[in-house]
Design an enzyme around this catalytic site. Structure first.
Site, PDB file in Angstrom:
ATOM      1  N   THR A  84       0.825  -1.209   0.000  1.00  0.00           N
ATOM      2  CA  THR A  84       0.000   0.000   0.000  1.00  0.00           C
ATOM      3  C   THR A  84       0.863   1.265   0.000  1.00  0.00           C
ATOM      4  O   THR A  84       0.634   2.202  -0.785  1.00  0.00           O
ATOM      5  CB  THR A  84      -0.898   0.018   1.260  1.00  0.00           C
ATOM      6  OG1 THR A  84      -1.352  -1.301   1.537  1.00  0.00           O
ATOM      7  CG2 THR A  84      -2.063   0.964   1.100  1.00  0.00           C
ATOM      8  N   HIS A 141      -8.622  -0.736   2.682  1.00  0.00           N
ATOM      9  CA  HIS A 141      -8.272  -2.157   2.842  1.00  0.00           C
ATOM     10  C   HIS A 141      -9.518  -3.043   2.785  1.00  0.00           C
ATOM     11  O   HIS A 141      -9.415  -4.260   2.897  1.00  0.00           O
ATOM     12  CB  HIS A 141      -7.585  -2.400   4.189  1.00  0.00           C
ATOM     13  CG  HIS A 141      -6.205  -1.825   4.303  1.00  0.00           C
ATOM     14  ND1 HIS A 141      -5.247  -1.964   3.326  1.00  0.00           N
ATOM     15  CD2 HIS A 141      -5.601  -1.133   5.303  1.00  0.00           C
ATOM     16  CE1 HIS A 141      -4.132  -1.367   3.712  1.00  0.00           C
ATOM     17  NE2 HIS A 141      -4.314  -0.845   4.904  1.00  0.00           N
ATOM     18  N   SER A 169       4.951 -10.339   7.084  1.00  0.00           N
ATOM     19  CA  SER A 169       4.992  -8.890   7.251  1.00  0.00           C
ATOM     20  C   SER A 169       3.902  -8.419   8.221  1.00  0.00           C
ATOM     21  O   SER A 169       4.136  -7.570   9.090  1.00  0.00           O
ATOM     22  CB  SER A 169       4.810  -8.232   5.874  1.00  0.00           C
ATOM     23  OG  SER A 169       4.848  -6.843   5.969  1.00  0.00           O
ATOM     24  N   LYS A 298      11.679  -4.588   5.211  1.00  0.00           N
ATOM     25  CA  LYS A 298      12.727  -5.095   4.311  1.00  0.00           C
ATOM     26  C   LYS A 298      12.412  -4.841   2.849  1.00  0.00           C
ATOM     27  O   LYS A 298      13.307  -4.671   2.040  1.00  0.00           O
ATOM     28  CB  LYS A 298      12.892  -6.603   4.521  1.00  0.00           C
ATOM     29  CG  LYS A 298      13.651  -6.966   5.768  1.00  0.00           C
ATOM     30  CD  LYS A 298      14.178  -8.374   5.647  1.00  0.00           C
ATOM     31  CE  LYS A 298      14.974  -8.753   6.876  1.00  0.00           C
ATOM     32  NZ  LYS A 298      15.206 -10.201   6.925  1.00  0.00           N
TER      33      LYS A 298
HETATM   34  P1  A3P Z   1       7.974  -6.193   4.521  1.00  0.00           P
HETATM   35  O1  A3P Z   1       7.405  -6.193   5.901  1.00  0.00           O
HETATM   36  O2  A3P Z   1       7.966  -7.547   3.893  1.00  0.00           O
HETATM   37  O3  A3P Z   1       9.295  -5.532   4.413  1.00  0.00           O
HETATM   38  P2  A3P Z   1       1.915  -1.916   3.324  1.00  0.00           P
HETATM   39  O4  A3P Z   1       2.459  -0.666   2.760  1.00  0.00           O
HETATM   40  O5  A3P Z   1       0.744  -2.460   2.548  1.00  0.00           O
HETATM   41  O6  A3P Z   1       1.690  -1.828   4.775  1.00  0.00           O
HETATM   42  O7  A3P Z   1       3.037  -3.034   3.075  1.00  0.00           O
HETATM   43  C1  A3P Z   1       4.227  -2.956   3.797  1.00  0.00           C
HETATM   44  C2  A3P Z   1       5.250  -3.822   3.109  1.00  0.00           C
HETATM   45  O8  A3P Z   1       5.731  -3.168   1.933  1.00  0.00           O
HETATM   46  C3  A3P Z   1       6.457  -4.048   3.995  1.00  0.00           C
HETATM   47  O9  A3P Z   1       6.982  -5.313   3.588  1.00  0.00           O
HETATM   48  C4  A3P Z   1       7.340  -2.881   3.583  1.00  0.00           C
HETATM   49  O10 A3P Z   1       8.694  -3.041   3.921  1.00  0.00           O
HETATM   50  C5  A3P Z   1       7.127  -2.885   2.085  1.00  0.00           C
HETATM   51  N1  A3P Z   1       7.397  -1.601   1.449  1.00  0.00           N
HETATM   52  C6  A3P Z   1       7.187  -0.358   1.941  1.00  0.00           C
HETATM   53  N2  A3P Z   1       7.572   0.561   1.050  1.00  0.00           N
HETATM   54  C7  A3P Z   1       8.040  -0.095  -0.021  1.00  0.00           C
HETATM   55  C8  A3P Z   1       8.598   0.314  -1.266  1.00  0.00           C
HETATM   56  N3  A3P Z   1       8.764   1.600  -1.558  1.00  0.00           N
HETATM   57  N4  A3P Z   1       8.990  -0.650  -2.138  1.00  0.00           N
HETATM   58  C9  A3P Z   1       8.852  -1.950  -1.858  1.00  0.00           C
HETATM   59  N5  A3P Z   1       8.328  -2.404  -0.683  1.00  0.00           N
HETATM   60  C10 A3P Z   1       7.928  -1.494   0.218  1.00  0.00           C
END
Ligand code: A3P
Length: 335
Positions: A84, A141, A169, A298
């Site tokens: 997201t 969501h 995650s 990560k």
């Molecule tokens: P991980 O916990 O596997 O690292 P959301 O934004 O839906 O909450 O999802 C969070 C997940 O997306 C986390 O995964 C986060 O590290 C990763 N995330 C956040 N920013 C990102 C980006 N710019 N590029 C790739 N993944 C990203």
């Protein structure tokens, strides 16, 4: 004939009585809906097939009564932890690419969460978003099946991710937000709940399927994206996204490297090291506060390998293969 003042009083009292009715129905639902274990708070409630905590349940009911779409609205829909934050940054950067330079961009000073609102955590009918310029961007969501009907005629971008990485995650993220009054949620417990579908906004497979089916029916209205494709071929996916949003990159922009600039600006490596994303908290609704740095962990494909056993992997893959059978969609990585 009613004067404009008495009309507005009539409207207000109609709104009040509508609102009071929602509050009554909500209280009744909390007593009668099936309950499951929450990851952040103690209980989730099964509302029309989806598990919601009490706050997001109430907001959903309020949204269904009050939210008014505009034809140009665009929604980003996602299950938690599927990308997201990344998509928010990308969609905002595409739509607003003529307002900022890449050397001094909005995202250098504000976190991606602030680019557009998550409607699930907003307070209605106080905030009606009529002040936002078109095209308005919103995130949610909620599964497609429980969205207000008026939203379903708008454009949607949906992002999904391998369920094993989503579980990992989400468990790490929710453990940080979990109420201190509760015992910590062990990974094994989260795994069991996830496999049963009991997880905020879940079951995850039903969530994905709700948008997948709609995207097959209306590909011009729903762009269905995968986190893994975004990681592997960001420029290709970004061009698709821009075209879908009605803002395709011109040849001149492509030649000038605008696509690469946006990919770089919104990359995990870049966003996660910006001061604005390292300090402070983001507020969602009245009660939920999230450390901004917790949105960036990560950002990799396959980190589940550091947490899940072979048996856990096989069970999740088996469940998702079974649930998605015949849909034409594959979510689980084969390697
Ligand atoms: P991980 O916990 O596997 O690292 P959301 O934004 O839906 O909450 O999802 C969070 C997940 O997306 C986390 O995964 C986060 O590290 C990763 N995330 C956040 N920013 C990102 C980006 N710019 N590029 C790739 N993944 C990203």
């Amino acid at each position: 004939m009613l004067s404009s003042q008495s009309l507005s009083i009539t409207n207000e009292s109609k709104q009040d009585s509508e609102y009071n009715k929602i509050c009554e129905d909500y209280k009744h639902m909390l007593k009668t809906l099936p309950k499951g274990n929450g990851w952040r708070v103690q209980h989730l409630y099964n509302y029309n097939g989806f598990w919601l905590d009490s706050d997001t349940l109430k907001t959903n009911m309020i949204l269904n009564t009050y939210f008014k779409t505009q034809p140009t609205d665009i929604f980003l829909a996602s299950f938690m932890k599927t990308g997201t934050t990344w998509l928010k940054a990308l969609m905002f950067s595409i739509i607003n690419r003529h307002r900022y330079t890449f050397s001094d961009h909005y995202l250098h000073h504000h976190g991606p969460q602030s680019t557009f609102p998550l409607i699930d955590s907003e307070i209605y009918p106080v905030n009606d978003f009529t002040h936002i310029n078109a095209p308005r961007l919103f995130a949610t969501h909620y599964a497609r099946d429980i969205l207000p009907l008026c939203m379903t005629s708008c454009k949607f971008v949906y992002i999904c991710r391998d369920p094993k990485d989503v579980l990992t995650s989400k468990w790490i993220f929710m453990s940080k937000l979990r109420s201190k009054d509760l015992t910590p949620l062990l990974l094994g417990e989260a795994f069991e709940l996830f496999c049963q579908g009991v997880s905020e906004y879940g079951p995850y497979w039903e969530h994905v399927l709700s948008y997948w089916r709609a995207s097959l029916e209306s590909p011009d209205k729903i762009l269905f994206m995968k986190y893994e494709d975004m990681k592997k071929q960001p420029k290709v996916e970004l061009k698709k996204l821009a075209a879908f949003l009605g803002n395709p990159f011109t040849l001149e922009e492509v030649e000038k490297g605008v696509v690469e600039e946006i990919v770089r600006l919104c990359s995990f490596e870049n966003l996660s090291k910006l001061e604005v994303n390292k300090k402070g908290v983001e507020r969602f609704g009245k009660l939920v506060e999230v450390e901004k740095r917790d949105f960036f962990r990560k950002g990799e494909i396959g980190d589940w390998r550091n947490y899940l056993s072979k048996e856990m992997k096989d069970r999740i893959d088996g469940i998702f293969d079974e649930k998605l059978k015949g849909s034409g969609l594959v979510l689980t990585s084969r390697d």
